[in-house]
Design a protein around this motif. Structure first.
Motif, PDB file in Angstrom:
ATOM      1  N   VAL A 269       0.857  -1.191   0.000  1.00  0.00           N
ATOM      2  CA  VAL A 269       0.000   0.000   0.000  1.00  0.00           C
ATOM      3  C   VAL A 269       0.890   1.235   0.000  1.00  0.00           C
ATOM      4  CG1 VAL A 269      -1.808   1.286   1.222  1.00  0.00           C
ATOM      5  CG2 VAL A 269      -1.788  -1.227   1.322  1.00  0.00           C
ATOM      6  N   THR A 270       0.539   2.194  -0.840  1.00  0.00           N
ATOM      7  CA  THR A 270       1.191   3.499  -0.795  1.00  0.00           C
ATOM      8  C   THR A 270       0.142   4.563  -0.480  1.00  0.00           C
ATOM      9  OG1 THR A 270       0.864   3.965  -3.156  1.00  0.00           O
ATOM     10  CG2 THR A 270       2.898   2.823  -2.525  1.00  0.00           C
ATOM     11  N   VAL A 271       0.540   5.583   0.268  1.00  0.00           N
ATOM     12  CA  VAL A 271      -0.324   6.725   0.555  1.00  0.00           C
ATOM     13  C   VAL A 271       0.481   7.990   0.255  1.00  0.00           C
ATOM     14  CG1 VAL A 271      -1.655   7.970   2.276  1.00  0.00           C
ATOM     15  CG2 VAL A 271      -1.601   5.467   2.324  1.00  0.00           C
ATOM     16  N   ARG A 272      -0.046   8.785  -0.685  1.00  0.00           N
ATOM     17  CA  ARG A 272       0.673   9.989  -1.157  1.00  0.00           C
ATOM     18  C   ARG A 272       2.095   9.669  -1.591  1.00  0.00           C
ATOM     19  NH1 ARG A 272      -2.375  14.454  -0.336  1.00  0.00           N
ATOM     20  NH2 ARG A 272      -4.099  14.277   1.167  1.00  0.00           N
ATOM     21  N   GLY A 273       2.243   8.509  -2.204  1.00  0.00           N
ATOM     22  CA  GLY A 273       3.540   8.100  -2.716  1.00  0.00           C
ATOM     23  C   GLY A 273       4.439   7.410  -1.712  1.00  0.00           C
ATOM     24  N   GLU A 274       4.077   7.431  -0.444  1.00  0.00           N
ATOM     25  CA  GLU A 274       4.888   6.799   0.601  1.00  0.00           C
ATOM     26  C   GLU A 274       4.396   5.371   0.833  1.00  0.00           C
ATOM     27  OE1 GLU A 274       5.830   7.140   5.404  1.00  0.00           O
ATOM     28  OE2 GLU A 274       4.667   8.711   4.393  1.00  0.00           O
ATOM     29  N   THR A 275       5.318   4.432   0.890  1.00  0.00           N
ATOM     30  CA  THR A 275       4.963   3.039   1.147  1.00  0.00           C
ATOM     31  C   THR A 275       4.671   2.849   2.628  1.00  0.00           C
ATOM     32  OG1 THR A 275       6.328   2.245  -0.691  1.00  0.00           O
ATOM     33  CG2 THR A 275       5.724   0.656   1.008  1.00  0.00           C
ATOM     34  N   VAL A 276       3.459   2.386   2.932  1.00  0.00           N
ATOM     35  CA  VAL A 276       3.070   2.146   4.326  1.00  0.00           C
ATOM     36  C   VAL A 276       2.928   0.649   4.609  1.00  0.00           C
ATOM     37  CG1 VAL A 276       1.959   4.395   4.595  1.00  0.00           C
ATOM     38  CG2 VAL A 276       0.603   2.453   3.784  1.00  0.00           C
ATOM     39  N   VAL A 277       2.795  -0.143   3.555  1.00  0.00           N
ATOM     40  CA  VAL A 277       2.767  -1.603   3.689  1.00  0.00           C
ATOM     41  C   VAL A 277       3.563  -2.187   2.528  1.00  0.00           C
ATOM     42  CG1 VAL A 277       1.351  -3.709   3.705  1.00  0.00           C
ATOM     43  CG2 VAL A 277       0.471  -1.609   4.764  1.00  0.00           C
ATOM     44  N   ASP A 278       4.470  -3.109   2.833  1.00  0.00           N
ATOM     45  CA  ASP A 278       5.206  -3.838   1.794  1.00  0.00           C
ATOM     46  C   ASP A 278       5.581  -5.192   2.396  1.00  0.00           C
ATOM     47  OD1 ASP A 278       6.589  -4.626  -0.437  1.00  0.00           O
ATOM     48  OD2 ASP A 278       8.389  -3.462   0.024  1.00  0.00           O
TER      49      ASP A 278
ATOM     50  N   ALA B 127      -3.390   7.373  -8.388  1.00  0.00           N
ATOM     51  CA  ALA B 127      -4.022   7.973  -7.211  1.00  0.00           C
ATOM     52  C   ALA B 127      -3.538   9.391  -6.938  1.00  0.00           C
ATOM     53  CB  ALA B 127      -3.752   7.106  -5.979  1.00  0.00           C
ATOM     54  N   CYS B 128      -2.396   9.734  -7.495  1.00  0.00           N
ATOM     55  CA  CYS B 128      -1.779  11.033  -7.196  1.00  0.00           C
ATOM     56  C   CYS B 128      -1.704  11.924  -8.431  1.00  0.00           C
ATOM     57  CB  CYS B 128      -0.395  10.819  -6.599  1.00  0.00           C
ATOM     58  SG  CYS B 128      -0.399   9.937  -5.016  1.00  0.00           S
ATOM     59  N   GLY B 129      -2.704  11.837  -9.271  1.00  0.00           N
ATOM     60  CA  GLY B 129      -2.793  12.747 -10.404  1.00  0.00           C
ATOM     61  C   GLY B 129      -1.804  12.501 -11.510  1.00  0.00           C
ATOM     62  N   GLY B 130      -1.269  11.271 -11.592  1.00  0.00           N
ATOM     63  CA  GLY B 130      -0.396  10.914 -12.694  1.00  0.00           C
ATOM     64  C   GLY B 130       1.078  10.892 -12.395  1.00  0.00           C
ATOM     65  N   ALA B 131       1.483  11.192 -11.146  1.00  0.00           N
ATOM     66  CA  ALA B 131       2.909  11.236 -10.811  1.00  0.00           C
ATOM     67  C   ALA B 131       3.152  10.676  -9.414  1.00  0.00           C
ATOM     68  CB  ALA B 131       3.440  12.660 -10.891  1.00  0.00           C
TER      69      ALA B 131
ATOM     70  N   ASP C 149      -7.017   4.905  -5.292  1.00  0.00           N
ATOM     71  CA  ASP C 149      -8.079   5.713  -4.711  1.00  0.00           C
ATOM     72  C   ASP C 149      -7.631   7.175  -4.738  1.00  0.00           C
ATOM     73  OD1 ASP C 149      -9.897   7.094  -3.070  1.00  0.00           O
ATOM     74  OD2 ASP C 149     -10.280   5.311  -1.850  1.00  0.00           O
ATOM     75  N   PRO C 150      -8.155   7.957  -5.688  1.00  0.00           N
ATOM     76  CA  PRO C 150      -7.697   9.348  -5.820  1.00  0.00           C
ATOM     77  C   PRO C 150      -8.098  10.232  -4.653  1.00  0.00           C
ATOM     78  CG  PRO C 150      -9.559   8.943  -7.260  1.00  0.00           C
ATOM     79  CD  PRO C 150      -9.172   7.611  -6.696  1.00  0.00           C
ATOM     80  N   ASP C 151      -9.161   9.862  -3.933  1.00  0.00           N
ATOM     81  CA  ASP C 151      -9.582  10.670  -2.792  1.00  0.00           C
ATOM     82  C   ASP C 151      -8.636  10.509  -1.606  1.00  0.00           C
ATOM     83  OD1 ASP C 151     -11.870  11.672  -4.126  1.00  0.00           O
ATOM     84  OD2 ASP C 151     -12.937   9.807  -3.696  1.00  0.00           O
ATOM     85  N   LEU C 152      -8.049   9.316  -1.476  1.00  0.00           N
ATOM     86  CA  LEU C 152      -7.103   9.051  -0.385  1.00  0.00           C
ATOM     87  C   LEU C 152      -5.654   9.094  -0.863  1.00  0.00           C
ATOM     88  CD1 LEU C 152      -8.930   6.013   1.287  1.00  0.00           C
ATOM     89  CD2 LEU C 152      -8.992   8.398   2.008  1.00  0.00           C
ATOM     90  N   HIS C 153      -5.457   9.309  -2.167  1.00  0.00           N
ATOM     91  CA  HIS C 153      -4.120   9.270  -2.764  1.00  0.00           C
ATOM     92  C   HIS C 153      -3.431   7.942  -2.419  1.00  0.00           C
ATOM     93  CE1 HIS C 153      -4.700  13.464  -3.704  1.00  0.00           C
ATOM     94  NE2 HIS C 153      -4.978  13.700  -2.434  1.00  0.00           N
ATOM     95  N   LEU C 154      -4.202   6.855  -2.545  1.00  0.00           N
ATOM     96  CA  LEU C 154      -3.782   5.539  -2.078  1.00  0.00           C
ATOM     97  C   LEU C 154      -3.662   4.561  -3.244  1.00  0.00           C
ATOM     98  CD1 LEU C 154      -5.097   3.607   1.003  1.00  0.00           C
ATOM     99  CD2 LEU C 154      -5.273   2.525  -1.240  1.00  0.00           C
ATOM    100  N   GLY C 155      -2.555   3.810  -3.256  1.00  0.00           N
ATOM    101  CA  GLY C 155      -2.372   2.737  -4.215  1.00  0.00           C
ATOM    102  C   GLY C 155      -2.314   1.407  -3.490  1.00  0.00           C
ATOM    103  N   PHE C 156      -3.018   0.403  -4.016  1.00  0.00           N
ATOM    104  CA  PHE C 156      -3.075  -0.923  -3.376  1.00  0.00           C
ATOM    105  C   PHE C 156      -2.701  -1.987  -4.395  1.00  0.00           C
ATOM    106  CE2 PHE C 156      -5.327  -4.928  -2.689  1.00  0.00           C
ATOM    107  CZ  PHE C 156      -5.018  -5.223  -1.364  1.00  0.00           C
ATOM    108  N   GLY C 157      -1.868  -2.947  -3.976  1.00  0.00           N
ATOM    109  CA  GLY C 157      -1.520  -4.065  -4.827  1.00  0.00           C
ATOM    110  C   GLY C 157      -1.458  -5.360  -4.039  1.00  0.00           C
ATOM    111  N   TYR C 158      -1.982  -6.418  -4.645  1.00  0.00           N
ATOM    112  CA  TYR C 158      -1.925  -7.753  -4.044  1.00  0.00           C
ATOM    113  C   TYR C 158      -1.686  -8.757  -5.166  1.00  0.00           C
ATOM    114  CZ  TYR C 158      -3.919 -12.266  -2.532  1.00  0.00           C
ATOM    115  OH  TYR C 158      -4.122 -13.596  -2.286  1.00  0.00           O
ATOM    116  N   SER C 159      -0.688  -9.619  -4.991  1.00  0.00           N
ATOM    117  CA  SER C 159      -0.399 -10.668  -5.969  1.00  0.00           C
ATOM    118  C   SER C 159      -0.193 -11.981  -5.245  1.00  0.00           C
ATOM    119  CB  SER C 159       0.849 -10.314  -6.788  1.00  0.00           C
ATOM    120  OG  SER C 159       1.998 -10.274  -5.963  1.00  0.00           O
ATOM    121  N   MET C 160      -0.502 -13.077  -5.936  1.00  0.00           N
ATOM    122  CA  MET C 160      -0.396 -14.396  -5.305  1.00  0.00           C
ATOM    123  C   MET C 160      -0.171 -15.450  -6.381  1.00  0.00           C
ATOM    124  SD  MET C 160      -3.481 -14.207  -6.594  1.00  0.00           S
ATOM    125  CE  MET C 160      -3.783 -15.624  -7.680  1.00  0.00           C
ATOM    126  N   ASN C 161       0.294 -16.632  -5.979  1.00  0.00           N
ATOM    127  CA  ASN C 161       0.523 -17.672  -6.983  1.00  0.00           C
ATOM    128  C   ASN C 161      -0.478 -18.816  -6.939  1.00  0.00           C
ATOM    129  OD1 ASN C 161       1.578 -18.746  -4.553  1.00  0.00           O
ATOM    130  ND2 ASN C 161       3.256 -19.821  -5.594  1.00  0.00           N
TER     131      ASN C 161
END
Length: 385
Positions: free
Chosen positions: A45-54, A280-284, A348-360
């Protein structure tokens, strides 16, 4: 087909970083392994470009002996469509493509068999009417020219622009051919040079030999609902899937080396969260701009919402899934995609949040969504939602 072994007593180690404010996500991630059949996975998870979960954990192989590493990548199925759509919108943003132009402006051969008046936007939103390629034969998917020539010659099942139908297998070839015509780069080349390298992420379509060692084995296809659809044989999904080898388990050399932008991107959650962070952050993100803010807004314009002809409840913008009860997310304006078996990515553009989940290991649940749903529910609890 490669199946994971039943090993409920195995020891699970979760590695990586999780901000204390998002501890519930780590707890849900761990429970996916202990209670929901996870084999190997990553979540970020990223919030405003900062990684908060990895985070990452589990195993890359069926025997559950090889540990999932920080740089492990895996196939993310239809989340590939989101990545390909991002690349397409970058070309739109550069003035190379107009979504309201006819497809024939960029791909003249497409204008046959009733597709002459097809608009580019109908390619993006799954309304161009060619979910099945004419003359489909096993193995066709691994040959770009055969696929695009076949699609150009295919008559639409409905008048283009009229009928929503999720183009499971063909989508990436359709928009990818337009992208290639205007950029002189394949989708895989564009992804490497224009997205992955600037963002510093592992995300590829068309694996190279030296990248194989980091790829997790894809597991449990035959236990997933999509295999039942294929076995039924006469539905649109089954017919669209006839372009693959009958025994394709998403691990073959041909699968990994080919560019199949609908379904065979190989990446990890860290990369997906950064890609979604851009949206989520307007393209950048971190000073790297891939899109203008206006381009992101255009990409998120909802084109249709409801059940498509395959009875799937969906909401489609210009290449992205928008929120429905079937697409777990954090807010009403999220934009993203989900893949068969569970892989999920959204912005999520309102929270400036990016979420990713991958699995095998494909989730055998009927919906195939219990693991990402648990992660997103935990994320929402951290956000006070």
């Amino acid at each position: 087909m490669v199946r994971s072994i039943n090993n409920p007593g195995r020891s699970i180690e979760i590695s990586g970083f999780c901000s204390p404010a998002f501890a519930a996500v780590k707890d849900a991630f761990y429970k996916n392994f202990t209670a929901r059949g996870e084999v190997g996975a990553s979540v970020s998870v990223t919030v405003r470009g900062e990684t908060v979960v990895d985070l990452w954990g589990g195993n890359t192989d069926a025997a559950q002996k090889e540990p999932w590493q920080k740089d492990t990548i895996c196939c993310v199925q239809s989340v590939s469509k989101e990545i390909t759509a991002l690349a397409f919108h970058m070309a739109v943003d550069r003035g190379l493509i107009d979504v309201d132009e006819l497809v024939t402006t960029y791909w003249p051969e497409f204008g046959q068999a009733g597709k002459e008046k097809t608009k580019v936007r109908w390619l993006l939103d799954h309304r161009c009417g060619i979910p099945i390629v004419a003359g489909a034969t096993p193995g066709m998917a691994y040959d770009w020219t055969r696929m695009t020539e076949g699609l150009a010659a295919t008559a639409p099942l409905w008048e283009p622009g009229t009928t929503p139908c999720y183009h499971s297998a063909n989508y990436g070839f359709i928009i990818g051919e337009v992208l290639q015509r205007v950029t002189n780069r394949s989708v895989g080349e564009f992804l490497r040079k224009e997205i992955a390298e600037p963002l510093g992420i592992d995300c590829v379509i068309g694996l190279r030999d030296e990248e194989d060692a980091r790829v997790a084995t894809f597991l449990d296809k035959e236990d997933h609902i999509s295999q039942a659809w294929i076995d039924e044989g006469t539905n649109i999904f089954a017919k669209s899937w006839k372009i693959f080898w009958d025994d394709e388990d998403f691990n073959s050399r041909e699968w990994r080396r080919a560019e199949i932008p609908s379904v065979n991107a190989h990446t990890n959650a860290r990369a997906l969260a950064r890609i979604c962070g851009v949206l989520a952050c307007g393209g950048a993100i971190d000073g790297v701009r891939l899109l203008s803010a206006a381009a992101v807004e255009r990409a998120a314009e909802v084109q249709w919402t409801g059940k498509d002809v395959q009875d799937r409840l969906l909401s489609l913008s210009l290449g992205f899934l928008m929120p429905t009860e079937n697409f777990p997310s954090t807010g009403p304006r999220t934009i993203g995609m989900m893949g068969a078996g569970g892989a999920t990515a959204f912005a999520d553009p309102d929270l400036h949040l990016g979420f990713g989940y991958s699995m095998n290991a494909m989730d055998p649940a009927q919906s195939g969504r219990q693991r990402p749903q648990a992660l997103v529910a935990a994320l929402n609890s951290c956000l006070g939602r």
